[in-house]
Design a protein around this motif. Structure first.
Motif, PDB file in Angstrom:
ATOM      1  N   GLN A 111       0.465  -1.349   0.297  1.00  0.00           N
ATOM      2  CA  GLN A 111       0.552  -0.025  -0.116  1.00  0.00           C
ATOM      3  C   GLN A 111       1.157   1.080   0.410  1.00  0.00           C
ATOM      4  OE1 GLN A 111      -3.460  -0.317  -0.271  1.00  0.00           O
ATOM      5  NE2 GLN A 111      -2.660  -2.335  -0.524  1.00  0.00           N
ATOM      6  N   LYS A 112       2.536   0.967   0.789  1.00  0.00           N
ATOM      7  CA  LYS A 112       3.262   2.455   0.521  1.00  0.00           C
ATOM      8  C   LYS A 112       3.430   3.053  -0.665  1.00  0.00           C
ATOM      9  CE  LYS A 112       2.664   3.029   4.578  1.00  0.00           C
ATOM     10  NZ  LYS A 112       1.410   4.254   5.881  1.00  0.00           N
ATOM     11  N   GLN A 113       4.201   4.155  -1.315  1.00  0.00           N
ATOM     12  CA  GLN A 113       4.180   4.477  -2.721  1.00  0.00           C
ATOM     13  C   GLN A 113       5.960   5.068  -2.197  1.00  0.00           C
ATOM     14  OE1 GLN A 113       2.402   4.297  -4.958  1.00  0.00           O
ATOM     15  NE2 GLN A 113       0.920   3.375  -3.484  1.00  0.00           N
ATOM     16  N   TYR A 114       6.223   5.628  -1.131  1.00  0.00           N
ATOM     17  CA  TYR A 114       7.310   5.961  -1.339  1.00  0.00           C
ATOM     18  C   TYR A 114       8.097   5.155   0.137  1.00  0.00           C
ATOM     19  CZ  TYR A 114       6.061   9.725  -4.688  1.00  0.00           C
ATOM     20  OH  TYR A 114       5.764  10.395  -5.202  1.00  0.00           O
ATOM     21  N   ALA A 115       9.538   4.951   0.276  1.00  0.00           N
ATOM     22  CA  ALA A 115       9.906   5.478   1.404  1.00  0.00           C
ATOM     23  C   ALA A 115      11.393   6.241   1.681  1.00  0.00           C
ATOM     24  CB  ALA A 115      10.749   3.818   1.433  1.00  0.00           C
ATOM     25  N   PHE A 116      11.725   6.801   2.707  1.00  0.00           N
ATOM     26  CA  PHE A 116      12.981   7.483   2.095  1.00  0.00           C
ATOM     27  C   PHE A 116      13.748   8.454   3.604  1.00  0.00           C
ATOM     28  CE2 PHE A 116       9.128  10.271   3.609  1.00  0.00           C
ATOM     29  CZ  PHE A 116       9.749  10.722   3.193  1.00  0.00           C
ATOM     30  N   SER A 117      14.556   8.641   3.314  1.00  0.00           N
ATOM     31  CA  SER A 117      15.469   9.281   4.509  1.00  0.00           C
ATOM     32  C   SER A 117      15.226  10.307   5.500  1.00  0.00           C
ATOM     33  CB  SER A 117      16.882   9.038   3.762  1.00  0.00           C
ATOM     34  OG  SER A 117      17.047  10.124   3.018  1.00  0.00           O
ATOM     35  N   VAL A 118      15.494   9.758   6.632  1.00  0.00           N
ATOM     36  CA  VAL A 118      14.634  10.800   7.307  1.00  0.00           C
ATOM     37  C   VAL A 118      15.466  11.343   9.109  1.00  0.00           C
ATOM     38  CG1 VAL A 118      12.147  10.806   6.877  1.00  0.00           C
ATOM     39  CG2 VAL A 118      13.204   9.425   9.482  1.00  0.00           C
ATOM     40  N   THR A 119      15.594  11.422   9.822  1.00  0.00           N
ATOM     41  CA  THR A 119      16.311  11.445  10.721  1.00  0.00           C
ATOM     42  C   THR A 119      16.335  12.715  11.969  1.00  0.00           C
ATOM     43  OG1 THR A 119      18.500  11.685  11.895  1.00  0.00           O
ATOM     44  CG2 THR A 119      17.933  13.881  10.654  1.00  0.00           C
ATOM     45  N   THR A 120      16.255  12.376  13.415  1.00  0.00           N
ATOM     46  CA  THR A 120      15.392  13.550  13.768  1.00  0.00           C
ATOM     47  C   THR A 120      16.004  14.898  14.595  1.00  0.00           C
ATOM     48  OG1 THR A 120      17.844  12.274  15.580  1.00  0.00           O
ATOM     49  CG2 THR A 120      14.950  11.118  15.707  1.00  0.00           C
ATOM     50  N   PHE A 121      15.337  15.944  14.817  1.00  0.00           N
ATOM     51  CA  PHE A 121      15.719  17.003  14.612  1.00  0.00           C
ATOM     52  C   PHE A 121      17.000  16.814  16.117  1.00  0.00           C
ATOM     53  CE2 PHE A 121      12.711  18.534  12.352  1.00  0.00           C
ATOM     54  CZ  PHE A 121      12.975  19.714  11.776  1.00  0.00           C
ATOM     55  N   ASP A 122      18.071  17.466  15.752  1.00  0.00           N
ATOM     56  CA  ASP A 122      19.197  17.769  17.378  1.00  0.00           C
ATOM     57  C   ASP A 122      18.654  18.419  18.530  1.00  0.00           C
ATOM     58  OD1 ASP A 122      19.307  19.961  16.701  1.00  0.00           O
ATOM     59  OD2 ASP A 122      21.699  19.550  16.184  1.00  0.00           O
ATOM     60  N   PHE A 123      17.668  19.015  18.490  1.00  0.00           N
ATOM     61  CA  PHE A 123      16.766  19.857  19.579  1.00  0.00           C
ATOM     62  C   PHE A 123      14.915  20.062  19.468  1.00  0.00           C
ATOM     63  CE2 PHE A 123      15.533  23.993  21.325  1.00  0.00           C
ATOM     64  CZ  PHE A 123      16.123  23.917  23.063  1.00  0.00           C
ATOM     65  N   PRO A 124      14.378  20.134  20.378  1.00  0.00           N
ATOM     66  CA  PRO A 124      12.946  20.129  20.743  1.00  0.00           C
ATOM     67  C   PRO A 124      12.121  21.466  19.491  1.00  0.00           C
ATOM     68  CG  PRO A 124      13.784  19.617  23.277  1.00  0.00           C
ATOM     69  CD  PRO A 124      15.055  20.040  21.913  1.00  0.00           C
ATOM     70  N   ILE A 125      11.615  20.684  18.614  1.00  0.00           N
ATOM     71  CA  ILE A 125      11.644  21.845  17.757  1.00  0.00           C
ATOM     72  C   ILE A 125      10.167  22.648  18.087  1.00  0.00           C
ATOM     73  CG2 ILE A 125      12.200  20.847  15.711  1.00  0.00           C
ATOM     74  CD1 ILE A 125       9.250  20.495  15.156  1.00  0.00           C
ATOM     75  N   GLN A 126       9.230  21.949  19.039  1.00  0.00           N
ATOM     76  CA  GLN A 126       8.879  22.665  20.284  1.00  0.00           C
ATOM     77  C   GLN A 126       8.992  24.058  20.887  1.00  0.00           C
ATOM     78  OE1 GLN A 126       9.877  19.894  20.477  1.00  0.00           O
ATOM     79  NE2 GLN A 126       7.954  18.475  19.780  1.00  0.00           N
ATOM     80  N   ARG A 127       9.983  24.187  21.368  1.00  0.00           N
ATOM     81  CA  ARG A 127      10.948  24.407  21.849  1.00  0.00           C
ATOM     82  C   ARG A 127      11.460  26.382  20.901  1.00  0.00           C
ATOM     83  NH1 ARG A 127      13.730  21.734  26.929  1.00  0.00           N
ATOM     84  NH2 ARG A 127      14.686  23.305  26.657  1.00  0.00           N
ATOM     85  N   ALA A 128      11.152  26.058  19.760  1.00  0.00           N
ATOM     86  CA  ALA A 128      12.073  27.072  18.968  1.00  0.00           C
ATOM     87  C   ALA A 128      11.561  28.666  19.417  1.00  0.00           C
ATOM     88  CB  ALA A 128      11.619  26.615  17.587  1.00  0.00           C
ATOM     89  N   ILE A 129      12.742  29.666  18.463  1.00  0.00           N
ATOM     90  CA  ILE A 129      12.274  30.539  19.034  1.00  0.00           C
ATOM     91  C   ILE A 129      11.950  31.378  18.079  1.00  0.00           C
ATOM     92  CG2 ILE A 129      12.783  30.713  21.765  1.00  0.00           C
ATOM     93  CD1 ILE A 129      15.284  31.845  20.406  1.00  0.00           C
ATOM     94  N   ARG A 130      11.621  32.416  18.057  1.00  0.00           N
ATOM     95  CA  ARG A 130      12.070  33.773  16.847  1.00  0.00           C
ATOM     96  C   ARG A 130      12.427  35.190  17.354  1.00  0.00           C
ATOM     97  NH1 ARG A 130       6.173  32.470  15.436  1.00  0.00           N
ATOM     98  NH2 ARG A 130       5.295  33.487  17.081  1.00  0.00           N
ATOM     99  N   LEU A 131      13.017  36.212  16.489  1.00  0.00           N
ATOM    100  CA  LEU A 131      13.590  37.201  16.997  1.00  0.00           C
ATOM    101  C   LEU A 131      12.268  37.973  16.514  1.00  0.00           C
ATOM    102  CD1 LEU A 131      16.958  37.388  14.381  1.00  0.00           C
ATOM    103  CD2 LEU A 131      16.088  36.471  16.558  1.00  0.00           C
ATOM    104  N   ALA A 132      11.850  38.957  17.352  1.00  0.00           N
ATOM    105  CA  ALA A 132      11.046  40.216  17.645  1.00  0.00           C
ATOM    106  C   ALA A 132      11.934  40.965  18.324  1.00  0.00           C
ATOM    107  CB  ALA A 132       9.655  39.237  17.977  1.00  0.00           C
ATOM    108  N   ALA A 133       9.785  42.433  17.423  1.00  0.00           N
ATOM    109  CA  ALA A 133      11.064  43.590  18.486  1.00  0.00           C
ATOM    110  C   ALA A 133      11.980  43.882  18.784  1.00  0.00           C
ATOM    111  CB  ALA A 133       9.524  43.700  19.242  1.00  0.00           C
ATOM    112  N   GLY A 134      12.672  43.267  18.046  1.00  0.00           N
ATOM    113  CA  GLY A 134      14.555  43.617  19.049  1.00  0.00           C
ATOM    114  C   GLY A 134      14.670  42.872  19.923  1.00  0.00           C
TER     115      GLY A 134
END
Length: 229
Positions: free
Chosen positions: A128-151
């Motif tokens: 039933q599957k169409q593809y198989a491809f390479s993945v790896t884990t992020f080395d830091f929890p992406i849920q705790r990402a920050i962004r630059l804002a208001a200086g």
């Protein structure tokens, strides 16, 4: 019948002649061709390119077919899927029908024949599957990402900032090495990042994008440490 298709355009901007630049002593594309050969899974190893220099080196390194890429598929904006579709159609027009296709990037010096084998075996086992491809884990929890804002900075999701890393879901990203697929899936343009795809999980130390000179330097250091080591 299985074919590998290695897209290798000649017009790299950030790293000149990237696909054939010497990496740890060998043209970069050599590593992808070697892994394909060593996997023993391919009836043909095809390089799709607009560059005579890449075509020459690819043949010397073991590619069995060169498909000349037309100019409309060799600009800075063309995605991988149209290139793979063109290679499949050209190969079938000139030779014979294929069953499984593996897109292998030319910039994957850590590519392992073992993971290529794992990918095709898993794909064949699940009809039933169409593809198989390479993945790896992020080395830091992406849920705790920050962004630059208001200086200053602000969290992407403030509700996750106080949680322990082990309490957050582990997330993965495309490792950018290979994409096995059924021919029909590639020709139909079926999305790769979907439930019909099988993740082949690689350790992070075997994954490194090579898009900038800094990436290149880091990748060579990693290669010397982990592979030649």
């Amino acid at each position: 019948m299985n074919i590998a298709v290695i897209p290798a355009r000649g017009g790299s901007k950030r790293i000149k002649h990237k696909n054939i630049k010497l990496f740890a002593g060998k043209p970069l594309i050599t590593y992808s061709i070697d892994a394909a050969i060593n996997s023993r899974q391919f009836d043909e190893i095809i390089v799709s390119t607009d560059s005579p220099d890449i075509a020459k080196i690819a043949r010397e390194c073991g590619a069995t077919q060169i498909i000349e890429r037309p100019a409309n598929l060799a600009d800075d904006f063309t995605g991988t899927t149209p290139v793979i579709q063109h290679a499949i159609k050209e190969y079938e027009r000139l030779h014979q029908a294929v069953d499984f296709v593996c897109c292998i990037y030319a910039t994957a010096p850590f590519l392992s024949a073992d993971y290529l084998l794992q990918g095709i075996n898993q794909l064949k086992q699940d009809g039933q599957k169409q593809y198989a491809f390479s993945v790896t884990t992020f080395d830091f929890p992406i849920q705790r990402a920050i962004r630059l804002a208001a200086g200053g900075v602000e969290p992407i999701d403030s509700s996750k900032m106080g949680k322990r890393s082990q309490d957050l879901e582990e997330c993965y990203h495309d490792a950018g090495q290979f994409y096995w697929g059924r021919k029909e899936a590639f020709l139909a343009g079926a999305h790769t990042f979907a439930h019909h795809s099988i993740p082949v999980i690689l350790p992070r130390y075997l994954v490194q994008d090579i898009d900038t000179p800094e990436d290149w330097q880091r990748a060579e250091l990693m290669y010397k440490a982990y592979i030649e080591g």
